[in-house]
Design a protein around this motif. Structure first.
Motif, PDB file in Angstrom:
ATOM      1  N   ALA A 166       0.831  -1.204   0.000  1.00 36.51           N
ATOM      2  CA  ALA A 166       0.000   0.000   0.000  1.00 36.51           C
ATOM      3  C   ALA A 166       0.865   1.254   0.000  1.00 36.51           C
ATOM      4  O   ALA A 166       0.613   2.209  -0.752  1.00 36.51           O
ATOM      5  CB  ALA A 166      -0.934  -0.003   1.208  1.00 36.51           C
ATOM      6  N   VAL A 167       1.894   1.268   0.832  1.00 34.90           N
ATOM      7  CA  VAL A 167       2.779   2.436   0.909  1.00 34.90           C
ATOM      8  C   VAL A 167       3.525   2.616  -0.417  1.00 34.90           C
ATOM      9  O   VAL A 167       3.676   3.743  -0.912  1.00 34.90           O
ATOM     10  CB  VAL A 167       3.757   2.296   2.085  1.00 34.90           C
ATOM     11  CG1 VAL A 167       4.778   3.423   2.066  1.00 34.90           C
ATOM     12  CG2 VAL A 167       2.995   2.300   3.411  1.00 34.90           C
ATOM     13  N   ALA A 186       3.760  15.150   4.489  1.00 36.94           N
ATOM     14  CA  ALA A 186       2.792  16.042   5.114  1.00 36.94           C
ATOM     15  C   ALA A 186       1.350  15.617   4.861  1.00 36.94           C
ATOM     16  O   ALA A 186       0.456  15.908   5.662  1.00 36.94           O
ATOM     17  CB  ALA A 186       2.997  17.471   4.615  1.00 36.94           C
ATOM     18  N   SER A 187       1.127  14.905   3.757  1.00 36.44           N
ATOM     19  CA  SER A 187      -0.250  14.582   3.365  1.00 36.44           C
ATOM     20  C   SER A 187      -0.669  13.163   3.732  1.00 36.44           C
ATOM     21  O   SER A 187      -1.861  12.833   3.685  1.00 36.44           O
ATOM     22  CB  SER A 187      -0.410  14.765   1.850  1.00 36.44           C
ATOM     23  OG  SER A 187       0.403  13.825   1.148  1.00 36.44           O
ATOM     24  N   LEU A 188       0.274  12.316   4.117  1.00 38.39           N
ATOM     25  CA  LEU A 188      -0.033  10.905   4.362  1.00 38.39           C
ATOM     26  C   LEU A 188      -0.965  10.742   5.565  1.00 38.39           C
ATOM     27  O   LEU A 188      -0.721  11.305   6.634  1.00 38.39           O
ATOM     28  CB  LEU A 188       1.261  10.127   4.602  1.00 38.39           C
ATOM     29  CG  LEU A 188       1.166   8.598   4.582  1.00 38.39           C
ATOM     30  CD1 LEU A 188       0.686   8.118   3.219  1.00 38.39           C
ATOM     31  CD2 LEU A 188       2.511   7.971   4.927  1.00 38.39           C
ATOM     32  N   THR A 189      -2.026   9.962   5.396  1.00 36.18           N
ATOM     33  CA  THR A 189      -3.003   9.737   6.460  1.00 36.18           C
ATOM     34  C   THR A 189      -3.342   8.250   6.546  1.00 36.18           C
ATOM     35  O   THR A 189      -3.154   7.502   5.570  1.00 36.18           O
ATOM     36  CB  THR A 189      -4.305  10.513   6.202  1.00 36.18           C
ATOM     37  OG1 THR A 189      -4.920   9.986   5.006  1.00 36.18           O
ATOM     38  CG2 THR A 189      -4.042  12.006   6.045  1.00 36.18           C
ATOM     39  N   PRO A 190      -3.867   7.787   7.686  1.00 34.37           N
ATOM     40  CA  PRO A 190      -4.328   6.401   7.772  1.00 34.37           C
ATOM     41  C   PRO A 190      -5.388   6.073   6.730  1.00 34.37           C
ATOM     42  O   PRO A 190      -5.403   4.967   6.175  1.00 34.37           O
ATOM     43  CB  PRO A 190      -4.903   6.310   9.194  1.00 34.37           C
ATOM     44  CG  PRO A 190      -4.169   7.352   9.962  1.00 34.37           C
ATOM     45  CD  PRO A 190      -3.966   8.479   8.991  1.00 34.37           C
ATOM     46  N   GLU A 191      -6.268   7.029   6.448  1.00 36.65           N
ATOM     47  CA  GLU A 191      -7.316   6.806   5.454  1.00 36.65           C
ATOM     48  C   GLU A 191      -6.711   6.556   4.076  1.00 36.65           C
ATOM     49  O   GLU A 191      -7.202   5.720   3.310  1.00 36.65           O
ATOM     50  CB  GLU A 191      -8.266   8.005   5.400  1.00 36.65           C
ATOM     51  CG  GLU A 191      -9.136   8.183   6.628  1.00 36.65           C
ATOM     52  CD  GLU A 191      -8.370   8.725   7.844  1.00 36.65           C
ATOM     53  OE1 GLU A 191      -8.836   8.511   8.976  1.00 36.65           O
ATOM     54  OE2 GLU A 191      -7.290   9.347   7.644  1.00 36.65           O
ATOM     55  N   GLN A 192      -5.638   7.293   3.764  1.00 37.39           N
ATOM     56  CA  GLN A 192      -4.984   7.122   2.469  1.00 37.39           C
ATOM     57  C   GLN A 192      -4.368   5.726   2.352  1.00 37.39           C
ATOM     58  O   GLN A 192      -4.482   5.079   1.307  1.00 37.39           O
ATOM     59  CB  GLN A 192      -3.910   8.199   2.295  1.00 37.39           C
ATOM     60  CG  GLN A 192      -3.280   8.230   0.908  1.00 37.39           C
ATOM     61  CD  GLN A 192      -2.246   9.339   0.787  1.00 37.39           C
ATOM     62  OE1 GLN A 192      -1.835   9.922   1.795  1.00 37.39           O
ATOM     63  NE2 GLN A 192      -1.810   9.633  -0.425  1.00 37.39           N
ATOM     64  N   ILE A 193      -3.719   5.284   3.411  1.00 36.01           N
ATOM     65  CA  ILE A 193      -3.154   3.934   3.387  1.00 36.01           C
ATOM     66  C   ILE A 193      -4.267   2.905   3.222  1.00 36.01           C
ATOM     67  O   ILE A 193      -4.150   1.960   2.433  1.00 36.01           O
ATOM     68  CB  ILE A 193      -2.342   3.666   4.677  1.00 36.01           C
ATOM     69  CG1 ILE A 193      -1.100   4.562   4.700  1.00 36.01           C
ATOM     70  CG2 ILE A 193      -1.944   2.192   4.772  1.00 36.01           C
ATOM     71  CD1 ILE A 193      -0.293   4.476   5.975  1.00 36.01           C
ATOM     72  N   GLY A 194      -5.371   3.094   3.946  1.00 38.26           N
ATOM     73  CA  GLY A 194      -6.495   2.169   3.847  1.00 38.26           C
ATOM     74  C   GLY A 194      -7.032   2.035   2.438  1.00 38.26           C
ATOM     75  O   GLY A 194      -7.415   0.951   1.993  1.00 38.26           O
ATOM     76  N   GLU A 195      -7.052   3.130   1.704  1.00 41.00           N
ATOM     77  CA  GLU A 195      -7.560   3.115   0.339  1.00 41.00           C
ATOM     78  C   GLU A 195      -6.674   2.297  -0.595  1.00 41.00           C
ATOM     79  O   GLU A 195      -7.148   1.814  -1.632  1.00 41.00           O
ATOM     80  CB  GLU A 195      -7.654   4.546  -0.192  1.00 41.00           C
ATOM     81  CG  GLU A 195      -8.738   5.383   0.475  1.00 41.00           C
ATOM     82  CD  GLU A 195      -8.630   6.859   0.113  1.00 41.00           C
ATOM     83  OE1 GLU A 195      -7.718   7.196  -0.678  1.00 41.00           O
ATOM     84  OE2 GLU A 195      -9.444   7.654   0.621  1.00 41.00           O
ATOM     85  N   HIS A 196      -5.402   2.135  -0.235  1.00 38.51           N
ATOM     86  CA  HIS A 196      -4.461   1.424  -1.105  1.00 38.51           C
ATOM     87  C   HIS A 196      -4.209  -0.016  -0.665  1.00 38.51           C
ATOM     88  O   HIS A 196      -3.383  -0.701  -1.267  1.00 38.51           O
ATOM     89  CB  HIS A 196      -3.139   2.192  -1.173  1.00 38.51           C
ATOM     90  CG  HIS A 196      -3.206   3.438  -1.997  1.00 38.51           C
ATOM     91  ND1 HIS A 196      -2.744   3.503  -3.298  1.00 38.51           N
ATOM     92  CD2 HIS A 196      -3.711   4.666  -1.724  1.00 38.51           C
ATOM     93  CE1 HIS A 196      -2.945   4.722  -3.783  1.00 38.51           C
ATOM     94  NE2 HIS A 196      -3.527   5.445  -2.846  1.00 38.51           N
ATOM     95  N   LEU A 197      -4.906  -0.480   0.357  1.00 37.23           N
ATOM     96  CA  LEU A 197      -4.811  -1.882   0.754  1.00 37.23           C
ATOM     97  C   LEU A 197      -5.516  -2.760  -0.272  1.00 37.23           C
ATOM     98  O   LEU A 197      -6.286  -2.276  -1.096  1.00 37.23           O
ATOM     99  CB  LEU A 197      -5.428  -2.084   2.137  1.00 37.23           C
ATOM    100  CG  LEU A 197      -4.751  -1.346   3.299  1.00 37.23           C
ATOM    101  CD1 LEU A 197      -5.595  -1.486   4.563  1.00 37.23           C
ATOM    102  CD2 LEU A 197      -3.334  -1.872   3.540  1.00 37.23           C
TER     103      LEU A 197
END
Length: 261
Positions: A166-167, A186-197
């Motif tokens: 994901a990362v 600066a923009s990385l969020t848990p939600e963003q990682i979740g979207e790429h799982l």
């Protein structure tokens, strides 16, 4: 965390009890996403005197077909089945692994032909033998427009590897847009990682069930299960009964979920 001990019985009283458990379940309290870690197939085969673990894996696959039907019947929307980990691919004996791959391929193909169920492979396709990867891809393509029970098949799967993938995907996407590392940080969020799982766009599992009495995650849905409820069943995988499943759902309905609070 709760453990349940399975006992035998399929007679009239058992069916009456099943009916009673079903009536106790309110649709609003049924988990939307159930993750299942089927464990104990090899022990089951050894205890019954089978010559190879393949008989246990076949019985476990048959049980997972039943399990999905139980989930569909009570209104679960998404089920994730942990079938083959990246560690399994590295550590299992060659013959057992070959048998297991064949059994998983048969399971995936059969599930893709059940009603309106949608099958999705979650895991590293490149880590799998070509034939298994093809069967999983065909099952996913065949059911892509289905709107019934969503079935995730975790094959060639590892939770840590999924987070790494994901990362990497986020970094690659950011690089293609011409962004800087500072902007990404600066923009990385848990939600963003979740979207790429692998399960991006799906709800996280509400309930994680594991058979055989083992109480560990084994690298399964590490990110997604951060706030999941867990239920451990003593029964070995092939011995799981509908009553065990319904008790797990009832237990889940009675819990006060705190989501980390």
């Amino acid at each position: 965390m709760t453990s349940a001990r399975s006992s035998q019985g399929q007679g009239p009283l058992y069916r009456l009890y099943i009916g009673r458990l079903r009536r106790q379940l309110a649709p609003a309290t049924v988990p939307g996403h159930v993750a299942m870690m089927i464990d104990g197939n090899r022990r089951w085969a050894r205890q019954l005197g089978y010559r190879t673990a393949a008989e246990g894996h076949r019985a476990g696959a048959a049980k997972m077909r039943e399990f999905l039907g139980w989930c569909d019947d009570v209104g679960v929307k998404v089920v994730s089945l942990y079938l083959l980990s990246l560690d399994n691919l590295r550590k299992r004996e060659p013959q057992e692994l070959s048998d297991l791959i064949e059994i998983i391929a048969e399971l995936a193909d059969s599930l893709s032909r059940v009603g309106d169920w949608r099958v999705q492979h979650v895991g590293r396709r490149e880590a799998l033998p070509d034939e298994l990867a093809r069967v999983l891809a065909d099952a996913q393509e065949r059911t892509k427009d289905h709107r019934g029970l969503h079935v995730n098949l975790a094959v060639g799967y590892g939770g840590r590897g999924e987070i790494v993938d994901a990362v990497r995907s986020i970094i690659q996407q950011h690089d293609e847009r011409g962004g800087t590392l500072e902007e990404l940080a600066a923009s990385l969020t848990p939600e963003q990682i979740g979207e790429h799982l692998y399960t991006g766009g799906q709800p996280d599992p509400d309930l994680v069930i594991r058979t055989s009495g083992e109480q560990r995650l084994s690298d399964f849905l590490l990110w997604q299960s951060a706030h999941s409820e867990f239920y451990f069943v003593e029964a070995l995988g092939p011995d799981l009964r509908e009553v065990d499943f319904l008790r797990a759902i009832r237990d889940y309905a009675d819990r006060d979920r705190r989501f980390g609070g």
